[in-house]
Design a protein around this motif. Sequence first.
Motif, PDB file in Angstrom:
ATOM      1  N   TRP A  42       4.181  -0.965   3.601  1.00  0.00           N
ATOM      2  CA  TRP A  42       4.124   0.325   2.934  1.00  0.00           C
ATOM      3  C   TRP A  42       5.191   0.366   1.858  1.00  0.00           C
ATOM      4  O   TRP A  42       6.307  -0.126   2.031  1.00  0.00           O
ATOM      5  CB  TRP A  42       4.367   1.465   3.926  1.00  0.00           C
ATOM      6  CG  TRP A  42       4.453   2.786   3.234  1.00  0.00           C
ATOM      7  CD1 TRP A  42       3.412   3.508   2.730  1.00  0.00           C
ATOM      8  CD2 TRP A  42       5.628   3.516   2.927  1.00  0.00           C
ATOM      9  NE1 TRP A  42       3.873   4.647   2.133  1.00  0.00           N
ATOM     10  CE2 TRP A  42       5.235   4.679   2.242  1.00  0.00           C
ATOM     11  CE3 TRP A  42       6.985   3.305   3.149  1.00  0.00           C
ATOM     12  CZ2 TRP A  42       6.149   5.629   1.785  1.00  0.00           C
ATOM     13  CZ3 TRP A  42       7.888   4.249   2.704  1.00  0.00           C
ATOM     14  CH2 TRP A  42       7.468   5.400   2.031  1.00  0.00           C
ATOM     15  N   THR A  43       4.828   0.917   0.728  1.00  0.00           N
ATOM     16  CA  THR A  43       5.779   1.153  -0.346  1.00  0.00           C
ATOM     17  C   THR A  43       5.446   2.512  -0.956  1.00  0.00           C
ATOM     18  O   THR A  43       4.272   2.881  -1.038  1.00  0.00           O
ATOM     19  CB  THR A  43       5.727   0.025  -1.407  1.00  0.00           C
ATOM     20  OG1 THR A  43       6.780   0.205  -2.339  1.00  0.00           O
ATOM     21  CG2 THR A  43       4.410  -0.021  -2.128  1.00  0.00           C
ATOM     22  N   PRO A  44       6.447   3.273  -1.335  1.00  0.00           N
ATOM     23  CA  PRO A  44       6.161   4.583  -1.944  1.00  0.00           C
ATOM     24  C   PRO A  44       5.290   4.433  -3.191  1.00  0.00           C
ATOM     25  O   PRO A  44       5.280   3.385  -3.834  1.00  0.00           O
ATOM     26  CB  PRO A  44       7.541   5.119  -2.308  1.00  0.00           C
ATOM     27  CG  PRO A  44       8.488   4.376  -1.419  1.00  0.00           C
ATOM     28  CD  PRO A  44       7.868   3.024  -1.207  1.00  0.00           C
ATOM     29  N   ARG A  45       4.555   5.468  -3.522  1.00  0.00           N
ATOM     30  CA  ARG A  45       3.630   5.431  -4.654  1.00  0.00           C
ATOM     31  C   ARG A  45       4.322   4.925  -5.918  1.00  0.00           C
ATOM     32  O   ARG A  45       3.726   4.183  -6.687  1.00  0.00           O
ATOM     33  CB  ARG A  45       3.039   6.819  -4.886  1.00  0.00           C
ATOM     34  CG  ARG A  45       2.371   6.998  -6.221  1.00  0.00           C
ATOM     35  CD  ARG A  45       0.915   6.992  -6.398  1.00  0.00           C
ATOM     36  NE  ARG A  45       0.029   7.023  -5.313  1.00  0.00           N
ATOM     37  CZ  ARG A  45      -1.046   7.781  -5.273  1.00  0.00           C
ATOM     38  NH1 ARG A  45      -1.307   8.606  -6.251  1.00  0.00           N
ATOM     39  NH2 ARG A  45      -1.877   7.711  -4.265  1.00  0.00           N
ATOM     40  N   SER A  50       0.845  -1.187   0.000  1.00  0.00           N
ATOM     41  CA  SER A  50       0.000   0.000   0.000  1.00  0.00           C
ATOM     42  C   SER A  50       0.882   1.238   0.000  1.00  0.00           C
ATOM     43  O   SER A  50       1.937   1.264   0.644  1.00  0.00           O
ATOM     44  CB  SER A  50      -0.904   0.017   1.236  1.00  0.00           C
ATOM     45  OG  SER A  50      -1.605   1.244   1.307  1.00  0.00           O
ATOM     46  N   ASP A  51       0.431   2.261  -0.707  1.00  0.00           N
ATOM     47  CA  ASP A  51       1.170   3.517  -0.697  1.00  0.00           C
ATOM     48  C   ASP A  51       0.625   4.484   0.358  1.00  0.00           C
ATOM     49  O   ASP A  51       1.054   5.611   0.449  1.00  0.00           O
ATOM     50  CB  ASP A  51       1.174   4.165  -2.075  1.00  0.00           C
ATOM     51  CG  ASP A  51      -0.209   4.527  -2.567  1.00  0.00           C
ATOM     52  OD1 ASP A  51      -1.203   4.102  -1.952  1.00  0.00           O
ATOM     53  OD2 ASP A  51      -0.305   5.233  -3.584  1.00  0.00           O
ATOM     54  N   CYS A  52      -0.304   4.010   1.189  1.00  0.00           N
ATOM     55  CA  CYS A  52      -0.872   4.830   2.261  1.00  0.00           C
ATOM     56  C   CYS A  52      -0.102   4.532   3.554  1.00  0.00           C
ATOM     57  O   CYS A  52      -0.442   3.633   4.317  1.00  0.00           O
ATOM     58  CB  CYS A  52      -2.358   4.549   2.433  1.00  0.00           C
ATOM     59  SG  CYS A  52      -3.111   5.622   3.668  1.00  0.00           S
ATOM     60  N   GLN A  53       0.940   5.313   3.768  1.00  0.00           N
ATOM     61  CA  GLN A  53       1.830   5.078   4.903  1.00  0.00           C
ATOM     62  C   GLN A  53       1.086   5.181   6.233  1.00  0.00           C
ATOM     63  O   GLN A  53       1.310   4.366   7.133  1.00  0.00           O
ATOM     64  CB  GLN A  53       2.984   6.081   4.861  1.00  0.00           C
ATOM     65  CG  GLN A  53       4.060   5.814   5.886  1.00  0.00           C
ATOM     66  CD  GLN A  53       5.215   6.779   5.752  1.00  0.00           C
ATOM     67  OE1 GLN A  53       5.064   7.906   5.294  1.00  0.00           O
ATOM     68  NE2 GLN A  53       6.394   6.331   6.154  1.00  0.00           N
ATOM     69  N   LEU A  69       2.724   2.211  -8.603  1.00  0.00           N
ATOM     70  CA  LEU A  69       2.099   3.084  -9.595  1.00  0.00           C
ATOM     71  C   LEU A  69       1.369   2.302 -10.682  1.00  0.00           C
ATOM     72  O   LEU A  69       0.255   2.662 -11.073  1.00  0.00           O
ATOM     73  CB  LEU A  69       3.136   4.014 -10.217  1.00  0.00           C
ATOM     74  CG  LEU A  69       2.589   5.141 -11.092  1.00  0.00           C
ATOM     75  CD1 LEU A  69       1.588   5.986 -10.307  1.00  0.00           C
ATOM     76  CD2 LEU A  69       3.715   6.004 -11.605  1.00  0.00           C
ATOM     77  N   HIS A  88      -1.831   1.045  -9.234  1.00  0.00           N
ATOM     78  CA  HIS A  88      -2.714   2.192  -9.017  1.00  0.00           C
ATOM     79  C   HIS A  88      -3.394   2.593 -10.331  1.00  0.00           C
ATOM     80  O   HIS A  88      -4.605   2.792 -10.379  1.00  0.00           O
ATOM     81  CB  HIS A  88      -1.902   3.354  -8.445  1.00  0.00           C
ATOM     82  CG  HIS A  88      -2.679   4.597  -8.224  1.00  0.00           C
ATOM     83  ND1 HIS A  88      -3.504   4.770  -7.139  1.00  0.00           N
ATOM     84  CD2 HIS A  88      -2.767   5.731  -8.944  1.00  0.00           C
ATOM     85  CE1 HIS A  88      -4.069   5.962  -7.201  1.00  0.00           C
ATOM     86  NE2 HIS A  88      -3.634   6.561  -8.284  1.00  0.00           N
ATOM     87  N   LYS A  89      -2.611   2.691 -11.388  1.00  0.00           N
ATOM     88  CA  LYS A  89      -3.166   3.071 -12.693  1.00  0.00           C
ATOM     89  C   LYS A  89      -4.128   2.009 -13.220  1.00  0.00           C
ATOM     90  O   LYS A  89      -5.163   2.330 -13.793  1.00  0.00           O
ATOM     91  CB  LYS A  89      -2.040   3.312 -13.700  1.00  0.00           C
ATOM     92  CG  LYS A  89      -1.285   4.594 -13.446  1.00  0.00           C
ATOM     93  CD  LYS A  89      -0.197   4.798 -14.485  1.00  0.00           C
ATOM     94  CE  LYS A  89       0.536   6.098 -14.265  1.00  0.00           C
ATOM     95  NZ  LYS A  89       1.546   6.335 -15.297  1.00  0.00           N
TER      96      LYS A  89
END
Length: 82
Positions: A51-54, A11-14, A58, A61-62
Amino acid sequence: MRGWKRMVIASDCQLLVHGLHARRALDWRLAGVFWQLVEMLDALPDVKIEWTPRAGVLAAHKLAKWAILHSVSEDLVPLVAM
């Protein structure tokens, strides 16, 4: 539902990931859903949330955004998971 036992969910939501690890809801308005998620994860001990950065998620997510915009069915989910 699919019988999967061991997974890593990125998730990119830290804030959410840290909240889940600390077992503290981020916002009282979301507490009900938050605790349902905690209970689900407790029942699946081999599922980890990281957690992983956006930039790291990506593409997923896209793809999810495209699927929502085009009303794609759940049949795409196993392909995304792989």
